[in-house]
Design a protein around this motif. Sequence first.
Motif, PDB file in Angstrom:
ATOM      1  N   THR A 157       0.848  -1.234  -0.024  1.00 23.25           N
ATOM      2  CA  THR A 157       0.060  -0.053  -0.095  1.00 23.25           C
ATOM      3  C   THR A 157       0.869   1.341  -0.108  1.00 23.25           C
ATOM      4  O   THR A 157       0.171   2.415   0.070  1.00 23.25           O
ATOM      5  CB  THR A 157      -1.012  -0.015   1.179  1.00 23.25           C
ATOM      6  N   ASN A 158       2.293   1.072  -0.102  1.00 22.46           N
ATOM      7  CA  ASN A 158       3.242   2.199  -0.037  1.00 22.46           C
ATOM      8  C   ASN A 158       2.644   3.236   1.162  1.00 22.46           C
ATOM      9  O   ASN A 158       2.873   4.350   1.077  1.00 22.46           O
ATOM     10  CB  ASN A 158       3.013   2.907  -1.226  1.00 22.46           C
ATOM     11  N   SER A 159       2.479   2.704   2.395  1.00 23.89           N
ATOM     12  CA  SER A 159       2.006   3.469   3.458  1.00 23.89           C
ATOM     13  C   SER A 159       2.886   3.105   4.777  1.00 23.89           C
ATOM     14  O   SER A 159       3.342   2.016   4.776  1.00 23.89           O
ATOM     15  CB  SER A 159       0.612   3.332   3.765  1.00 23.89           C
ATOM     16  N   VAL A 160       2.891   3.797   5.759  1.00 25.66           N
ATOM     17  CA  VAL A 160       3.678   3.391   6.930  1.00 25.66           C
ATOM     18  C   VAL A 160       2.678   2.662   7.881  1.00 25.66           C
ATOM     19  O   VAL A 160       3.482   1.585   8.294  1.00 25.66           O
ATOM     20  CB  VAL A 160       3.950   4.633   7.693  1.00 25.66           C
ATOM     21  N   GLU A 161       1.433   3.020   7.961  1.00 27.88           N
ATOM     22  CA  GLU A 161       0.571   2.148   8.555  1.00 27.88           C
ATOM     23  C   GLU A 161      -0.240   1.527   7.851  1.00 27.88           C
ATOM     24  O   GLU A 161      -0.544   1.859   6.404  1.00 27.88           O
ATOM     25  CB  GLU A 161      -0.374   3.064   9.607  1.00 27.88           C
ATOM     26  N   ARG A 206      -9.584  -0.465   6.150  1.00 26.55           N
ATOM     27  CA  ARG A 206     -10.459  -1.218   5.227  1.00 26.55           C
ATOM     28  C   ARG A 206      -9.762  -2.177   4.236  1.00 26.55           C
ATOM     29  O   ARG A 206     -10.382  -2.405   3.280  1.00 26.55           O
ATOM     30  CB  ARG A 206     -11.373  -0.510   4.879  1.00 26.55           C
ATOM     31  N   TRP A 207      -8.393  -2.171   4.036  1.00 23.97           N
ATOM     32  CA  TRP A 207      -7.530  -3.020   3.123  1.00 23.97           C
ATOM     33  C   TRP A 207      -7.141  -4.156   3.890  1.00 23.97           C
ATOM     34  O   TRP A 207      -6.701  -4.222   4.996  1.00 23.97           O
ATOM     35  CB  TRP A 207      -6.489  -2.122   2.677  1.00 23.97           C
TER      36      TRP A 207
END
Length: 266
Positions: free
Chosen positions: A105-109, A113-114
């Motif tokens: 998701t290229n996110s830190v957290e 809902r994924w």
Amino acid sequence: MTTTVVRVDDIDVVRQGNLLLDSISLTVREGEHWALLGANGAGKSTLLGMVGAVTHPTRGTVEILGETLGRVDLRELRTLLGHVNPRHPLHSPLRVSDVVLTGLTNSVEPVPRWSPTPAERAEADRLLSMLGMAGKAEMRWPTLSQGERGRTLIARSLMPKPRLLLLDEPATGLDLAAREQLLSALDTLRLEHPELATVLVTHHLEELPASTTHAMLLRAGQCVGSGPADEVLTTDRVSKCFDHPVRISRTDGRWSARAERVAPAA
């Protein structure tokens, strides 16, 4: 013919009137493993920022995965790259497996809902095992050693199956055992993913994996050597790069640097 992953053509980078990179060119092909070396302020991080689609050059051309900077959305391009930053800004007690999955998701957290698929969870476990983290998927981020965090972040960066992996001083803060575990993991990674290209930034030759194929030496924004590692990482060139006489040797594929002995005054 081997595919070109990165092409940097005669770039200059000027920031606030300072010339940070001066006429730099670099071509990275599929399966090549480059090291960028130089003293503090030499321009390594600036060049990595170009290769990582973070910033634009002042002059010259940068092509990454066939896209030219200035003609492509940098955010979209960055999603196709793997970038390992040892200063990963995670503060919550995520499980190791969940940290790895945030690479999708290229996110830190984790994104609300994924939910990852069973195949994606299995891939995260496979990467952790390959990098020497088998059995540690349930551990919490704050409890990991710096070396375990580094290997977790490499697994995270590989989840989107990038063609280019960027490693920004991955051995920073590691003790001897953790550094050796990390370098061994990188050698294994490169063996199992022969199509992957990597660019690693470091100050120290001892932090280069044996699988390093190419190197660039930077001094004050200029290239003082670029090409196959054994042709570039020589006593003369490294001494010039760091402006200090050193003796370079290679044993079992690994490099080391020792200062030349200074003769006592008469």
